[in-house]
Write a protein that holds these residues in place. Structure first.
Motif, PDB file in Angstrom:
ATOM      1  N   PHE A   1      -9.626 -19.603  26.051  1.00  0.00           N
ATOM      2  CA  PHE A   1      -9.926 -18.174  26.009  1.00  0.00           C
ATOM      3  C   PHE A   1      -8.897 -17.319  25.287  1.00  0.00           C
ATOM      4  O   PHE A   1      -9.088 -16.130  25.161  1.00  0.00           O
ATOM      5  CB  PHE A   1     -10.043 -17.626  27.444  1.00  0.00           C
ATOM      6  N   LEU A   2      -7.803 -17.889  24.865  1.00  0.00           N
ATOM      7  CA  LEU A   2      -6.727 -17.090  24.285  1.00  0.00           C
ATOM      8  C   LEU A   2      -7.001 -16.695  22.845  1.00  0.00           C
ATOM      9  O   LEU A   2      -7.945 -17.150  22.216  1.00  0.00           O
ATOM     10  CB  LEU A   2      -5.416 -17.875  24.364  1.00  0.00           C
ATOM     11  N   ARG A   3      -6.101 -15.875  22.330  1.00  0.00           N
ATOM     12  CA  ARG A   3      -6.078 -15.537  20.904  1.00  0.00           C
ATOM     13  C   ARG A   3      -4.823 -16.154  20.325  1.00  0.00           C
ATOM     14  O   ARG A   3      -3.827 -16.306  21.022  1.00  0.00           O
ATOM     15  CB  ARG A   3      -6.007 -14.028  20.707  1.00  0.00           C
ATOM     16  N   ASP A   4      -4.862 -16.481  19.049  1.00  0.00           N
ATOM     17  CA  ASP A   4      -3.654 -17.006  18.423  1.00  0.00           C
ATOM     18  C   ASP A   4      -2.856 -15.867  17.808  1.00  0.00           C
ATOM     19  O   ASP A   4      -3.224 -14.697  17.913  1.00  0.00           O
ATOM     20  CB  ASP A   4      -3.984 -18.098  17.402  1.00  0.00           C
ATOM     21  N   SER A   5      -1.737 -16.198  17.161  1.00  0.00           N
ATOM     22  CA  SER A   5      -0.851 -15.165  16.626  1.00  0.00           C
ATOM     23  C   SER A   5      -1.524 -14.340  15.533  1.00  0.00           C
ATOM     24  O   SER A   5      -1.121 -13.222  15.262  1.00  0.00           O
ATOM     25  CB  SER A   5       0.434 -15.803  16.094  1.00  0.00           C
ATOM     26  N   ALA A   6      -2.536 -14.882  14.896  1.00  0.00           N
ATOM     27  CA  ALA A   6      -3.275 -14.138  13.876  1.00  0.00           C
ATOM     28  C   ALA A   6      -4.388 -13.296  14.512  1.00  0.00           C
ATOM     29  O   ALA A   6      -5.200 -12.704  13.814  1.00  0.00           O
ATOM     30  CB  ALA A   6      -3.861 -15.101  12.848  1.00  0.00           C
ATOM     31  N   LEU A   7      -4.420 -13.272  15.840  1.00  0.00           N
ATOM     32  CA  LEU A   7      -5.408 -12.524  16.620  1.00  0.00           C
ATOM     33  C   LEU A   7      -6.843 -13.004  16.410  1.00  0.00           C
ATOM     34  O   LEU A   7      -7.785 -12.246  16.545  1.00  0.00           O
ATOM     35  CB  LEU A   7      -5.302 -11.021  16.354  1.00  0.00           C
ATOM     36  N   ALA A   8      -6.989 -14.274  16.076  1.00  0.00           N
ATOM     37  CA  ALA A   8      -8.334 -14.847  15.989  1.00  0.00           C
ATOM     38  C   ALA A   8      -8.897 -14.954  17.403  1.00  0.00           C
ATOM     39  O   ALA A   8      -8.249 -15.473  18.302  1.00  0.00           O
ATOM     40  CB  ALA A   8      -8.286 -16.218  15.333  1.00  0.00           C
ATOM     41  N   THR A   9     -10.078 -14.441  17.605  1.00  0.00           N
ATOM     42  CA  THR A   9     -10.733 -14.516  18.908  1.00  0.00           C
ATOM     43  C   THR A   9     -11.270 -15.925  19.114  1.00  0.00           C
ATOM     44  O   THR A   9     -11.798 -16.541  18.204  1.00  0.00           O
ATOM     45  CB  THR A   9     -11.886 -13.504  18.976  1.00  0.00           C
TER      46      THR A   9
END
Length: 134
Positions: free
Chosen positions: A96-104
């Motif tokens: 469920f997280l987002r990565d550092s590039a804010l990819a959903t």
């Protein structure tokens, strides 16, 4: 009773939803049952080892998906998350997280689509989710 039931990284025996098994009521109570799993979810092998003391040694639904999708009704979908679940953490257990590039997370998008459209798309019973490139 329910439109959608979502099982994400389910720490259950992978045949639990088959006819005559303890989880079959879950399938029977929903229009769609979606199981999200990942072979590289490292929390699942730990659970398998922990359940040996309970005289249960079975692959986990959250790691392999169902034992045999053909033993389940057509309203059951297995969704392979291998392509993105390790992107968010090294254990592969953070769907469920987002990565550092804010990819959903693609899981959020897939779930939202099933909720909004009242159908699972695409309609294939075996699906694979991918994350857009960075």
């Amino acid at each position: 009773m329910f439109r959608n039931v979502f099982l994400v990284a389910a720490d259950l025996e992978n045949e639990i939803l088959e006819q005559g098994k303890g989880g079959r009521n879950t399938v029977d109570s929903a229009r769609n049952t979606l199981m999200y799993f990942a072979n590289d979810d490292f929390a699942m092998p730990a659970s398998t080892a922990a359940n040996v003391s309970n005289k249960t040694r079975s692959r986990r639904l959250g790691m392999t998906g169902p034992e045999n999708i053909n033993r389940l009704p057509g309203s059951v979908y297995e969704v392979d998350c291998d392509d993105f679940n390790s992107r968010f953490d090294r254990k592969g257990h953070s769907y469920f997280l987002r990565d550092s590039a804010l990819a959903t997370s693609p899981l959020y998008l897939h779930m939202a689509d099933a909720i909004a459209g009242e159908r699972v798309t695409p309609g294939a019973r075996c699906q694979r989710l991918v994350c857009p490139p960075l």
